[in-house]
Design an enzyme around this catalytic site. Structure first.
Site, PDB file in Angstrom:
ATOM      1  N   ASP A  66     -15.454   1.972  17.392  1.00 36.35           N
ATOM      2  CA  ASP A  66     -14.488   2.344  18.434  1.00 36.35           C
ATOM      3  C   ASP A  66     -15.076   2.133  19.827  1.00 36.35           C
ATOM      4  O   ASP A  66     -15.904   2.931  20.276  1.00 36.35           O
ATOM      5  CB  ASP A  66     -14.100   3.818  18.223  1.00 36.35           C
ATOM      6  CG  ASP A  66     -13.144   4.337  19.274  1.00 36.35           C
ATOM      7  OD1 ASP A  66     -12.487   3.520  19.950  1.00 36.35           O
ATOM      8  OD2 ASP A  66     -13.046   5.573  19.411  1.00 36.35           O
ATOM      9  N   ASP A  68     -10.047  -1.617  23.638  1.00 36.38           N
ATOM     10  CA  ASP A  68     -10.327  -0.493  22.733  1.00 36.38           C
ATOM     11  C   ASP A  68     -10.088  -0.852  21.271  1.00 36.38           C
ATOM     12  O   ASP A  68      -8.954  -0.822  20.788  1.00 36.38           O
ATOM     13  CB  ASP A  68      -9.467   0.710  23.136  1.00 36.38           C
ATOM     14  CG  ASP A  68      -9.790   1.941  22.296  1.00 36.38           C
ATOM     15  OD1 ASP A  68     -10.762   1.905  21.520  1.00 36.38           O
ATOM     16  OD2 ASP A  68      -9.069   2.945  22.423  1.00 36.38           O
TER      17      ASP A  68
HETATM   18  C1  0ZP Z   1      -4.722   5.234  17.275  1.00 34.83           C
HETATM   19  O1  0ZP Z   1      -4.466   4.118  17.695  1.00 34.83           O
HETATM   20  C2  0ZP Z   1      -4.546   5.662  15.845  1.00 34.83           C
HETATM   21  C3  0ZP Z   1      -3.325   5.124  15.247  1.00 34.83           C
HETATM   22  C4  0ZP Z   1      -2.084   5.615  15.916  1.00 34.83           C
HETATM   23  C5  0ZP Z   1      -2.028   6.760  16.663  1.00 34.83           C
HETATM   24  C6  0ZP Z   1      -0.860   7.180  17.266  1.00 34.83           C
HETATM   25  C7  0ZP Z   1       0.271   6.474  17.109  1.00 34.83           C
HETATM   26  C8  0ZP Z   1       0.253   5.325  16.347  1.00 34.83           C
HETATM   27  C9  0ZP Z   1       1.400   4.582  16.176  1.00 34.83           C
HETATM   28  C10 0ZP Z   1       1.383   3.442  15.425  1.00 34.83           C
HETATM   29  C11 0ZP Z   1       0.213   3.005  14.863  1.00 34.83           C
HETATM   30  C12 0ZP Z   1      -0.927   3.689  15.035  1.00 34.83           C
HETATM   31  C13 0ZP Z   1      -0.933   4.874  15.765  1.00 34.83           C
HETATM   32  C14 0ZP Z   1      -5.806   5.249  15.100  1.00 34.83           C
HETATM   33  C15 0ZP Z   1      -5.913   5.635  13.673  1.00 34.83           C
HETATM   34  C16 0ZP Z   1      -6.078   4.637  12.797  1.00 34.83           C
HETATM   35  C17 0ZP Z   1      -6.211   4.885  11.464  1.00 34.83           C
HETATM   36  C18 0ZP Z   1      -6.205   6.134  10.985  1.00 34.83           C
HETATM   37  C19 0ZP Z   1      -6.057   7.206  11.825  1.00 34.83           C
HETATM   38  C20 0ZP Z   1      -6.056   8.499  11.322  1.00 34.83           C
HETATM   39  C21 0ZP Z   1      -5.923   9.559  12.168  1.00 34.83           C
HETATM   40  C22 0ZP Z   1      -5.747   9.346  13.510  1.00 34.83           C
HETATM   41  C23 0ZP Z   1      -5.749   8.071  14.011  1.00 34.83           C
HETATM   42  C24 0ZP Z   1      -5.908   6.967  13.186  1.00 34.83           C
HETATM   43  N1  0ZP Z   1      -5.256   6.162  18.039  1.00 34.83           N
HETATM   44  C25 0ZP Z   1      -5.557   5.955  19.438  1.00 34.83           C
HETATM   45  C26 0ZP Z   1      -6.841   6.737  19.684  1.00 34.83           C
HETATM   46  O2  0ZP Z   1      -6.806   7.914  19.982  1.00 34.83           O
HETATM   47  C27 0ZP Z   1      -4.346   6.405  20.195  1.00 34.83           C
HETATM   48  C28 0ZP Z   1      -4.509   6.683  21.601  1.00 34.83           C
HETATM   49  N2  0ZP Z   1      -3.760   7.524  22.267  1.00 34.83           N
HETATM   50  C29 0ZP Z   1      -5.372   6.189  22.446  1.00 34.83           C
HETATM   51  C30 0ZP Z   1      -4.151   7.585  23.469  1.00 34.83           C
HETATM   52  N3  0ZP Z   1      -5.110   6.755  23.621  1.00 34.83           N
HETATM   53  N4  0ZP Z   1      -7.986   6.044  19.460  1.00 34.83           N
HETATM   54  C31 0ZP Z   1      -9.295   6.654  19.575  1.00 34.83           C
HETATM   55  C32 0ZP Z   1     -10.126   6.319  18.351  1.00 34.83           C
HETATM   56  C33 0ZP Z   1      -9.429   6.696  17.043  1.00 34.83           C
HETATM   57  C34 0ZP Z   1      -9.401   8.197  16.837  1.00 34.83           C
HETATM   58  C35 0ZP Z   1     -10.129   6.012  15.896  1.00 34.83           C
HETATM   59  C36 0ZP Z   1      -8.785   8.601  15.544  1.00 34.83           C
HETATM   60  C37 0ZP Z   1      -9.479   6.398  14.556  1.00 34.83           C
HETATM   61  C38 0ZP Z   1      -9.406   7.869  14.394  1.00 34.83           C
HETATM   62  C39 0ZP Z   1      -9.977   6.193  20.870  1.00 34.83           C
HETATM   63  O3  0ZP Z   1     -10.296   4.835  20.842  1.00 34.83           O
HETATM   64  C40 0ZP Z   1      -9.145   6.483  22.071  1.00 34.83           C
HETATM   65  C41 0ZP Z   1      -9.955   6.955  23.275  1.00 34.83           C
HETATM   66  C42 0ZP Z   1      -8.978   7.214  24.405  1.00 34.83           C
HETATM   67  C43 0ZP Z   1      -8.928   6.280  25.491  1.00 34.83           C
HETATM   68  C44 0ZP Z   1      -9.188   4.906  25.212  1.00 34.83           C
HETATM   69  C45 0ZP Z   1      -7.982   6.596  26.575  1.00 34.83           C
HETATM   70  C46 0ZP Z   1     -10.563   8.323  23.026  1.00 34.83           C
HETATM   71  O4  0ZP Z   1      -9.878   9.227  22.622  1.00 34.83           O
HETATM   72  N5  0ZP Z   1     -11.847   8.467  23.272  1.00 34.83           N
HETATM   73  C47 0ZP Z   1     -12.533   9.744  23.137  1.00 34.83           C
HETATM   74  C48 0ZP Z   1     -13.269  10.132  24.378  1.00 34.83           C
HETATM   75  C49 0ZP Z   1     -13.801  11.533  24.267  1.00 34.83           C
HETATM   76  C50 0ZP Z   1     -12.417  10.019  25.611  1.00 34.83           C
HETATM   77  C51 0ZP Z   1     -14.978  11.808  25.132  1.00 34.83           C
END
Ligand code: 0ZP
Length: 331
Positions: free
Chosen positions: A36, A220
């Site tokens: 990620d 991302d």
């Molecule tokens: C995803 O893309 C999901 C899939 C997903 C979420 C929501 C709606 C969806 C609609 C259609 C298709 C996919 C959707 C990823 C995912 C994949 C496979 C299994 C999963 C099981 C549980 C949860 C998620 C799964 N999530 C993005 C995300 O949060 C959505 C997003 N919303 C981004 C806002 N921004 N990705 C993070 C990594 C994921 C986390 C990896 C869950 C899989 C597990 C990060 O890459 C996002 C990043 C935010 C940023 C780029 C603004 C983040 O949260 N970083 C953490 C830092 C903490 C900031 C210090």
């Protein structure tokens, strides 16, 4: 040194996420992690995770590794953009990706994961490839695998070659000329937010005019879809018969039978086209004739995100030199 490992879609129908095998400890324990570039924690399902929160995931058991060490008094807690969350304690251990080894990598062991992680059987944890400034370990923040490996790499880079509905690769320390065509276009990266933030030179819908207004966003690998400003998203779905912004499904949906235009985005002078087939992400539920779009509005997120739907249309170089840059090539 170099490393090269497969990035395999967990669901080959939609490419919702990709996992890559890694090994932890001595003897090696193999787990499948979601790499990620949007976060910077390396955490795993572990022997510290309550069994009620595990459903088929492989776990890391530090007690079975002769090289594991507890990083005493250190804890972590992360909440991702989509609301999924996890927390736990920290060990250091030997860690390898595709033949590339780091001797004392911080391995964050989950003591608690949210239900979305429990139900996602094929993801055994995450490997953050954002900038180490985002790492959540307390009291001492830890370095990412890439930062730890950097000094050993011939070139301080990793590359993402994600593929549509098939296995691609993450390479560390080298740029494989066989994986792209033409030249790589490099653009500046602003590492301050902790993400790989760059500015795209514009976009076009289908065969329409290229609008050359810059779009700042992040590359991302951990986000499935592409999230862009509402004006761009509306311009796109105006070209899709029957498309509506559905409150119910939380984004743009359309009849799966609709003809979609491809979506082009610019990086410097180079243009990358996301094929129509990637833009229809998936039926909203299994077997439904309503489809969810691969492009959605970033208005609720606060940052534009070039997720897997865009990344798999290109070969992307994450150049960790000082200053960092991103390189994009067609393939
Ligand atoms: C995803 O893309 C999901 C899939 C997903 C979420 C929501 C709606 C969806 C609609 C259609 C298709 C996919 C959707 C990823 C995912 C994949 C496979 C299994 C999963 C099981 C549980 C949860 C998620 C799964 N999530 C993005 C995300 O949060 C959505 C997003 N919303 C981004 C806002 N921004 N990705 C993070 C990594 C994921 C986390 C990896 C869950 C899989 C597990 C990060 O890459 C996002 C990043 C935010 C940023 C780029 C603004 C983040 O949260 N970083 C953490 C830092 C903490 C900031 C210090």
């Amino acid at each position: 040194d170099t490393g090269s490992a497969a990035a395999v879609p967990i669901d080959p129908r939609f490419d919702i996420a990709y996992v890559t095998p890694v090994t932890i400890g001595t003897p090696p324990q193999t787990l499948q992690l979601d790499f990620d570039t949007g976060s910077s924690d390396l955490w795993v399902f572990s022997s510290h995770t309550p069994t009620s929160q595990i459903r088929g995931q492989e776990i890391y058991t530090p007690d079975k590794s002769t090289t594991s060490k507890l990083l005493d008094g250190h804890t972590w807690s992360i909440t991702y953009g989509d609301g999924s969350a996890s927390r736990g304690n920290v060990y250091t251990d030997n860690f390898t990706v595709g033949g590339l080894a780091v001797a004392s990598q911080a391995i964050q062991c989950a003591q608690q994961v949210s239900s979305s992680f429990t139900t996602e059987e094929s993801i055994d944890g995450l490997l953050g490839l954002g900038f180490s400034t985002l790492n959540t370990v307390n009291p001492a923040s830890q370095l990412t695998f890439f930062d730890n490996a950097k000094s050993k790499l011939g070139s301080p880079v990793f590359t993402a070659d994600l593929k549509n509905k098939q296995a691609g690769t993450y390479d560390f320390g080298f740029i494989d000329k066989a994986k792209y065509t033409g030249e790589i276009t490099y653009v500046p990266v602003n590492p301050d937010p902790g993400y790989w933030t760059f500015t795209s030179s514009g976009y076009a819908v289908g065969s329409g005019n290229f609008s050359g207004s810059p779009i700042t966003g992040i590359a991302d690998t951990g986000t499935s879809l592409v999230y862009l400003p509402t004006a761009i998203v509306t311009a796109y779905y105006r070209q899709v018969q029957g498309a509506t912004n559905s409150r119910n499904y939380g984004g743009y949906v359309f009849p799966c039978s609709a003809t979609l235009p491809p979506f082009t985005f610019g990086v410097g002078e180079t243009k990358f086209t996301i094929p129509a087939s990637y833009m229809s992400y998936a039926p909203v539920t299994d077997g439904s004739s309503t489809c969810f779009g691969g492009l959605q509005s970033s208005s609720g997120i606060g940052v534009n995100i070039w997720g897997d739907v865009a990344l798999k249309a290109a070969f992307v170089v994450f150049n960790g030199a000082n200053p960092p840059t991103l390189g994009w090539a067609t393939k």
